[in-house]
Enzyme design. Structure first.
Site, PDB file in Angstrom:
ATOM      1  N   ARG A  54       0.820  -1.216   0.000  1.00 33.33           N
ATOM      2  CA  ARG A  54       0.000   0.000   0.000  1.00 33.33           C
ATOM      3  C   ARG A  54       0.850   1.260   0.000  1.00 33.33           C
ATOM      4  NH1 ARG A  54      -0.901   2.803   4.816  1.00 33.33           N
ATOM      5  NH2 ARG A  54      -2.613   4.309   4.794  1.00 33.33           N
ATOM      6  N   HIS A 113      10.999   5.106   0.277  1.00 37.72           N
ATOM      7  CA  HIS A 113      11.567   5.714   1.488  1.00 37.72           C
ATOM      8  C   HIS A 113      11.745   4.659   2.573  1.00 37.72           C
ATOM      9  CE1 HIS A 113      12.143   8.209   5.014  1.00 37.72           C
ATOM     10  NE2 HIS A 113      11.005   7.802   5.527  1.00 37.72           N
ATOM     11  N   ASP A 154       6.886   3.513   8.831  1.00 33.86           N
ATOM     12  CA  ASP A 154       5.849   4.335   8.205  1.00 33.86           C
ATOM     13  C   ASP A 154       4.667   3.519   7.704  1.00 33.86           C
ATOM     14  OD1 ASP A 154       6.734   6.891   8.596  1.00 33.86           O
ATOM     15  OD2 ASP A 154       7.547   7.176   6.584  1.00 33.86           O
ATOM     16  N   HIS A 180       0.251   8.512  13.202  1.00 32.48           N
ATOM     17  CA  HIS A 180       0.670   7.443  12.299  1.00 32.48           C
ATOM     18  C   HIS A 180       1.655   6.498  12.982  1.00 32.48           C
ATOM     19  CE1 HIS A 180       4.176  10.127  11.644  1.00 32.48           C
ATOM     20  NE2 HIS A 180       4.813   9.020  11.320  1.00 32.48           N
ATOM     21  N   ASP A 243      15.949   7.817   9.439  1.00 35.35           N
ATOM     22  CA  ASP A 243      14.733   8.289   8.774  1.00 35.35           C
ATOM     23  C   ASP A 243      14.990   9.661   8.160  1.00 35.35           C
ATOM     24  OD1 ASP A 243      12.086   8.695   7.976  1.00 35.35           O
ATOM     25  OD2 ASP A 243      11.502   9.479   9.938  1.00 35.35           O
ATOM     26  N   ASP A 246      17.518   9.636   5.155  1.00 37.09           N
ATOM     27  CA  ASP A 246      16.959   9.214   3.867  1.00 37.09           C
ATOM     28  C   ASP A 246      16.064  10.276   3.258  1.00 37.09           C
ATOM     29  OD1 ASP A 246      16.390   6.751   1.969  1.00 37.09           O
ATOM     30  OD2 ASP A 246      14.463   7.708   2.363  1.00 37.09           O
ATOM     31  N   TYR A 247      15.113  10.823   4.030  1.00 29.10           N
ATOM     32  CA  TYR A 247      14.166  11.722   3.376  1.00 29.10           C
ATOM     33  C   TYR A 247      14.794  13.057   2.996  1.00 29.10           C
ATOM     34  CZ  TYR A 247      12.801  14.673   7.479  1.00 29.10           C
ATOM     35  OH  TYR A 247      12.761  15.560   8.533  1.00 29.10           O
ATOM     36  N   ARG A 294      16.931  20.550   6.597  1.00 28.52           N
ATOM     37  CA  ARG A 294      15.524  20.273   6.901  1.00 28.52           C
ATOM     38  C   ARG A 294      14.720  21.569   6.935  1.00 28.52           C
ATOM     39  NH1 ARG A 294      12.529  20.308  11.615  1.00 28.52           N
ATOM     40  NH2 ARG A 294      10.793  18.829  11.718  1.00 28.52           N
ATOM     41  N   THR A 303       6.385  24.051   2.496  1.00 24.70           N
ATOM     42  CA  THR A 303       5.422  25.128   2.750  1.00 24.70           C
ATOM     43  C   THR A 303       5.425  26.164   1.627  1.00 24.70           C
ATOM     44  OG1 THR A 303       6.986  26.469   4.049  1.00 24.70           O
ATOM     45  CG2 THR A 303       5.677  24.828   5.243  1.00 24.70           C
TER      46      THR A 303
END
Length: 509
Positions: A54, A113, A154, A180, A243, A246-247, A294, A303
């Protein structure tokens, strides 16, 4: 997915764990960020489930919507209302909503990810074992546990990144505290039970604790065995984790932005002291670059005014569609929740029912680029941050002067955006422990005055963005917004006035 060697091996009480780490017994995939990623047999048992797959339909930065026009959400799930599906100072992935509408290449999903975090978690714990394995007692059980935590961190994410839990759910469920991270934990249990995965209960317990390590549900470090392992995937102590590694790199690459943060340097030089991962003092600027990257992504990508405009419209569409489609009805039921993904937008768009008319019109406006119009923004003055109160549409409407068009609250959309370096108004380096060299066992923090006078004196921005839901109201809302600033602060704190060409509505703007 690549070359496969041996799929009949599982981590069970009778299995030799060491063979699970041998690349010869692994399947491998090629990732465009990290190169070859080797997937062990136990991890594959989780990956090859419909619940994990998913994640392919959950875009990291965008809302991908591909669904046959003849199908609706009811068709997929079988009955109406059976679908359903905290981002904060912990520094979790905050890529939001619909970035591909502004950065067309940003179409990567939470699937890749998650594989990336799995791989970096594996690299991190393997390096600690190589350098300090005997001292720390790291075994293959620990390695497999950390890898699974990275893979599954995630798996409980909702659609549209953090928009679902931070913007949508609070509007349809009063006092919603859904997260989450907690759903990821529930989903792990569900996958193990549903697919009869043979895995140590102790391993699953620790995987779930590692997933929650940076959330409000985090276990006490004093009660955690080898608590340094909990710093790897979701670091609640200081926000440095794989985490984020990677992102940051993946999002920068997808958006065509440069990323000068070198996480490999930290992986090579980190060290565990007093059950905590510490870093060489000479690497403090590398760490600061990570937090600064970041913050830059927040300001320029997550944003971006157009991105936020689309997100505001999608939230409104989901709220309008919720009662008919039951989007929020099963957010605590993993057996139904996993069926919800980003394709809900296509469902709204293609379902002809009259009850979805308003939601459908909003999606059509997005497709035709008839977005909520960005009026202006301003940063909250630094000396007002401690007592800051969120700005609402009512605040803007009440600041309108008499004469001209009369504004209503439903005409205005307001975003209160916080941008920081993961520790709110505090310097993130204050919570990180360093060591001088490998001959020293002393760990310490580095105060501001010993770092650099060029580093910021403030570590948090609060930015108020205001939008007009109807383009012809841009001028009236812009003026009311300026009046609000004058009334609140005595000055206009926005960088510039709204351009006259935007105030005079033009359908081509």
């Amino acid at each position: 997915m690549g070359a496969y060697c041996n799929g009949n091996v599982s981590l069970s009480p009778s299995y030799d764990v060491a063979s699970a780490q041998d690349p010869r017994f692994c399947k491998h995939v090629h990732d465009n960020v990290h190169g070859n990623i080797y997937l062990d047999s136990l991890s594959l048992k989780f990956i090859d489930t419909e619940q994990f797959q998913r994640l392919r339909e959950l875009k990291q930065l965008v809302a991908g919507a591909v669904l046959l026009p003849s199908l609706t959400l009811r068709d997929i799930i079988g009955k109406c209302g059976s679908c359903g599906c905290k981002c904060g100072s912990c520094g979790c992935n905050c890529g939001c909503g619909f970035t591909n509408m502004v950065y067309p290449g940003a179409v990567h999903s939470r699937f890749e990810h998650s594989l990336g975090v799995y791989w970096l978690a594996s690299q991190c714990v393997e390096k600690l074992k190589t350098y300090q394995g005997l001292e720390l007692g790291i075994d293959r059980f620990d390695i497999q546990t950390v890898k699974l935590a990275g893979l599954l961190h995630d798996v409980g994410h909702g659609p549209f990144s953090h928009l679902f839990e931070r913007e949508f759910l609070p509007q349809v469920i009063s006092g919603s505290d859904w997260s989450h991270e907690q759903m990821s934990v529930d989903m792990v249990d569900y996958i193990v039970d549903e697919h009869h995965i043979d895995v140590y209960p102790q391993m699953i317990r620790r995987v779930k604790e590692m997933i929650l390590a940076s959330s409000e549900y985090a276990p006490s470090m004093s009660s955690s065995e080898k608590s340094f392992l909990y710093d790897i995937v979701a670091n609640g102590r200081n926000g440095i984790d794989v985490d984020k590694f990677d992102y940051l790199l993946r999002d920068c690459r997808a958006c065509g932005l440069g990323c000068n943060f070198e996480f490999q340097r930290l992986l090579e030089t980190m060290r565990v002291l007093d059950d905590e991962i510490c870093y060489r003092a000479k690497d403090y600027l590398t760490i600061h670059k990570m937090f600064a990257t970041r913050a830059d992504l927040y300001r320029t990508v997550y944003t971006h005014p157009k991105v936020k405009a689309i997100e505001l419209m999608v939230v409104d569409a989901l709220v309008h569609a919720n009662s008919y489609l039951g989007i929020s009805s099963n957010i605590h039921d993993p057996s139904e929740y996993w069926k919800l993904d980003d394709t809900i937008i296509k469902t709204i768009e293609t379902t002809p029912n009259q009850e979805l008319k308003e939601a459908r019109e909003l999606i059509l406006r997005i497709r035709r680029r008839n977005l909520y119009q960005f009026c202006n923004e301003y940063p909250v003055p630094k000396d007002m941050l401690d007592n800051y109160k969120k700005v609402t549409a009512q605040d803007i409407v009440c600041s309108q002067k008499s004469g001209g068009v009369t504004l209503k609250e439903e005409d205005v959309a307001v975003c209160n955006v916080k941008i920081d370096l993961t520790r709110g108004k505090h310097n993130p380096l204050e919570s990180i422990h360093f060591f001088k060299d490998y001959e020293s066992d002393e760990k310490f923090t580095i105060p501001d005055d010993r770092v650099s006078h060029l580093l910021p004196t403030s570590y948090q921005d609060m930015i108020v963005k205001v939008y007009a839901k109807k383009p012809e109201l841009v001028e009236a809302i812009s003026e009311a917004f300026e009046n609000f600033q004058l009334k609140t602060y005595g000055i206009k704190t926005q960088a510039h006035s709204t351009p006259q060409k935007k105030r005079r509505y033009n359908s081509f703007i």
